[in-house]
Design a protein around this motif. Structure first.
Motif, PDB file in Angstrom:
ATOM      1  N   ASP A 144     -30.306 -14.358 -20.194  1.00 12.82           N
ATOM      2  CA  ASP A 144     -30.205 -14.327 -21.648  1.00 12.82           C
ATOM      3  C   ASP A 144     -29.836 -15.742 -22.089  1.00 12.82           C
ATOM      4  O   ASP A 144     -28.675 -16.155 -21.990  1.00 12.82           O
ATOM      5  CB  ASP A 144     -29.139 -13.319 -22.075  1.00 12.82           C
ATOM      6  N   GLY A 145     -30.837 -16.463 -22.566  1.00 11.01           N
ATOM      7  CA  GLY A 145     -30.616 -17.869 -22.898  1.00 11.01           C
ATOM      8  C   GLY A 145     -29.561 -18.091 -23.957  1.00 11.01           C
ATOM      9  O   GLY A 145     -28.770 -19.041 -23.876  1.00 11.01           O
ATOM     10  N   GLY A 146     -29.510 -17.212 -24.956  1.00  8.93           N
ATOM     11  CA  GLY A 146     -28.507 -17.364 -26.004  1.00  8.93           C
ATOM     12  C   GLY A 146     -27.102 -17.187 -25.477  1.00  8.93           C
ATOM     13  O   GLY A 146     -26.181 -17.929 -25.852  1.00  8.93           O
ATOM     14  N   HIS A 147     -26.925 -16.204 -24.584  1.00  6.92           N
ATOM     15  CA  HIS A 147     -25.605 -15.965 -23.995  1.00  6.92           C
ATOM     16  C   HIS A 147     -25.185 -17.165 -23.139  1.00  6.92           C
ATOM     17  O   HIS A 147     -24.026 -17.591 -23.174  1.00  6.92           O
ATOM     18  CB  HIS A 147     -25.655 -14.688 -23.148  1.00  6.92           C
ATOM     19  N   LEU A 148     -26.139 -17.706 -22.387  1.00  8.19           N
ATOM     20  CA  LEU A 148     -25.851 -18.866 -21.545  1.00  8.19           C
ATOM     21  C   LEU A 148     -25.429 -20.060 -22.389  1.00  8.19           C
ATOM     22  O   LEU A 148     -24.411 -20.707 -22.121  1.00  8.19           O
ATOM     23  CB  LEU A 148     -27.088 -19.204 -20.719  1.00  8.19           C
ATOM     24  N   LEU A 149     -26.218 -20.339 -23.406  1.00  8.02           N
ATOM     25  CA  LEU A 149     -25.993 -21.529 -24.227  1.00  8.02           C
ATOM     26  C   LEU A 149     -24.763 -21.407 -25.111  1.00  8.02           C
ATOM     27  O   LEU A 149     -23.945 -22.340 -25.177  1.00  8.02           O
ATOM     28  CB  LEU A 149     -27.236 -21.786 -25.091  1.00  8.02           C
ATOM     29  N   SER A 150     -24.612 -20.269 -25.772  1.00  8.74           N
ATOM     30  CA  SER A 150     -23.594 -20.168 -26.822  1.00  8.74           C
ATOM     31  C   SER A 150     -22.174 -20.296 -26.302  1.00  8.74           C
ATOM     32  O   SER A 150     -21.286 -20.747 -27.022  1.00  8.74           O
ATOM     33  CB  SER A 150     -23.744 -18.832 -27.561  1.00  8.74           C
ATOM     34  N   GLY A 151     -21.954 -19.906 -25.048  1.00  7.66           N
ATOM     35  CA  GLY A 151     -20.597 -19.991 -24.510  1.00  7.66           C
ATOM     36  C   GLY A 151     -20.408 -21.098 -23.500  1.00  7.66           C
ATOM     37  O   GLY A 151     -19.364 -21.148 -22.829  1.00  7.66           O
ATOM     38  N   GLY A 152     -21.403 -21.952 -23.355  1.00  9.77           N
ATOM     39  CA  GLY A 152     -21.289 -23.020 -22.369  1.00  9.77           C
ATOM     40  C   GLY A 152     -21.157 -22.473 -20.956  1.00  9.77           C
ATOM     41  O   GLY A 152     -20.490 -23.058 -20.102  1.00  9.77           O
ATOM     42  N   ARG A 153     -21.810 -21.336 -20.711  1.00 14.18           N
ATOM     43  CA  ARG A 153     -21.701 -20.683 -19.406  1.00 14.18           C
ATOM     44  C   ARG A 153     -22.614 -21.372 -18.386  1.00 14.18           C
ATOM     45  O   ARG A 153     -23.556 -22.068 -18.742  1.00 14.18           O
ATOM     46  CB  ARG A 153     -22.038 -19.193 -19.540  1.00 14.18           C
ATOM     47  N   ARG A 154     -22.324 -21.126 -17.117  1.00 14.71           N
ATOM     48  CA  ARG A 154     -23.081 -21.784 -16.054  1.00 14.71           C
ATOM     49  C   ARG A 154     -23.552 -20.762 -15.027  1.00 14.71           C
ATOM     50  O   ARG A 154     -22.827 -19.832 -14.680  1.00 14.71           O
ATOM     51  CB  ARG A 154     -22.219 -22.836 -15.338  1.00 14.71           C
TER      52      ARG A 154
END
Length: 375
Positions: free
Chosen positions: A297-307
């Motif tokens: 989920d690209g939005g989830h990855l990007l929005s929280g600075g997740r890795r």
């Protein structure tokens, strides 16, 4: 010199015990009398030719034993030394030069191609080449040819028959926590799949001081053991519902700081990413195959600075990390002997079957003359 080894001659097995000839060590090589060796899932992946391993071949890559002889130029060990065998690496590429041998630029040819760099093996039967040099050792045998790079001297007062898994399975799980993720004290960790790698990660998370350690596995007995070894919460994923949501429910809706996947299943990895708190990190440790896509989920990855990152062999340099693992075991902080079961070498096919059926977490094969360690 004649030895006994378990040879795979066709994809899927079985392992056949055969008498082979082994060469004396070449320059840089080490001849080890194997005391015991662990059985790892990666051995089964190689057996089934899901990795480019030629046959006939001697597998095995969690060996421990005693040095019998060394080739020219070997100074790190000498005959009589007790050693653990780990993965092989070149020692001179950018990764090796940066103390990251698990990402050696020559990792595949040195560990999976079944031969030395010159194409030879060191093992044969009546003139037939038997592929070897798997992880620089091929330790499903009474003797193994290794390399100065991939043997680690260990103390003589620790049960040698127990130590082989420190070279791969335990090293991978504990190293993912302590080396790759550098889990912080007070943080939260979710471990998806609690076999050898997952249980080692749980013990290491406890060592690191994680406040919340969540074990996820469909086998009740493994969840019970995970609780005994440090897990503060357990989840059986078969109960229905979204796995990430279950983890979120245990963290007040925030998510975990770290997720570790040992399953190599794409949808499980996706759930690992979805259960992360902002700035959280998900480590993929299981043997994901080439060409296997992971839905993100690209939005989830990007929005929280997740890795989302891959981890090989726990980001470990075995020469430095195996002694740390031995010290943790001695201190009672890494009791991996809790999930080990010993088999005689002659029962290798039984050990593999028990492992694949999930009835044994970490089988260890004892070579003739090696006794079961006393608790």
């Amino acid at each position: 010199m004649q030895i006994t080894a378990a040879v795979i001659r066709a994809p899927g097995g079985p392992f056949n015990l055969e008498h082979l000839e082994i060469e004396q060590p070449l320059p840089g090589e080490v001849l080890v009398k194997v005391a015991a060796t662990g059985v790892c899932h990666t051995d089964m992946v190689m057996r089934d030719r899901l990795l480019p391993v030629p046959q006939p071949v001697v597998l095995g890559h969690e060996g421990a034993g005693t040095v019998l002889a060394v080739g020219a130029g070997v100074t790190k060990v000498k005959p009589g030394d007790a050693v653990v065998m780990s993965f092989n690496s070149c020692g001179h590429c950018p990764s090796c030069s940066d103390a990251a041998p698990a990402y050696c630029h020559e990792f595949f040819p040195r560990n999976f191609f079944g031969a030395r760099g010159d194409g030879s093996s060191g093992l044969s039967r009546d003139g037939e080449m038997i592929h070897a040099n798997i992880f620089g050792q091929s330790s499903f045998a009474t003797h193994a040819l290794c390399h100065q790079r991939n043997v680690v001297k260990v103390p003589a007062d620790v049960p040698l028959a127990l130590l082989g898994p420190l070279g791969c399975g335990v090293l991978t799980g504990a190293g993912t926590v302590l080396n790759a993720l550098k889990v912080r004290a007070g943080s939260s960790v979710a471990v998806m799949g609690v076999g050898t790698v997952g249980l080692s990660a749980i013990m290491a998370a406890k060592v690191a001081g994680a406040a919340r350690i969540i074990a996820i596995d469909p086998v009740a007995s493994r969840l019970d053991l995970a609780s005994e070894l440090g897990a503060t919460h357990v989840i059986d994923p078969r109960g229905g519902g979204n796995l990430a949501e279950k983890v979120m429910g245990l963290t007040g809706g925030v998510g975990v700081d770290y997720a570790i996947d040992t399953s190599a299943r794409s949808e499980v990895i996706r759930q690992g990413l979805m259960m992360l708190a902002p700035r959280g990190e998900c480590a993929v440790v299981g043997a994901v195959t080439f060409g296997q896509d992971i839905p993100v989920d690209g939005g989830h990855l990007l929005s929280g600075g997740r890795r989302l990152r891959g981890v090989v062999e726990g980001d470990a340099d075995p020469e430095q990390f195996v002694p740390q693992l031995v010290a943790l075991y001695r201190d009672g902080k890494l009791p991996f002997d809790r999930f080990v079961r010993f088999f005689p070498f002659s029962a290798i096919n039984e050990a593999v079957a028990e492992s694949e059926a999930g009835r044994v977490i970490k089988p260890i094969l004892l070579m003739p003359g090696t006794e079961v360690p006393t608790p």
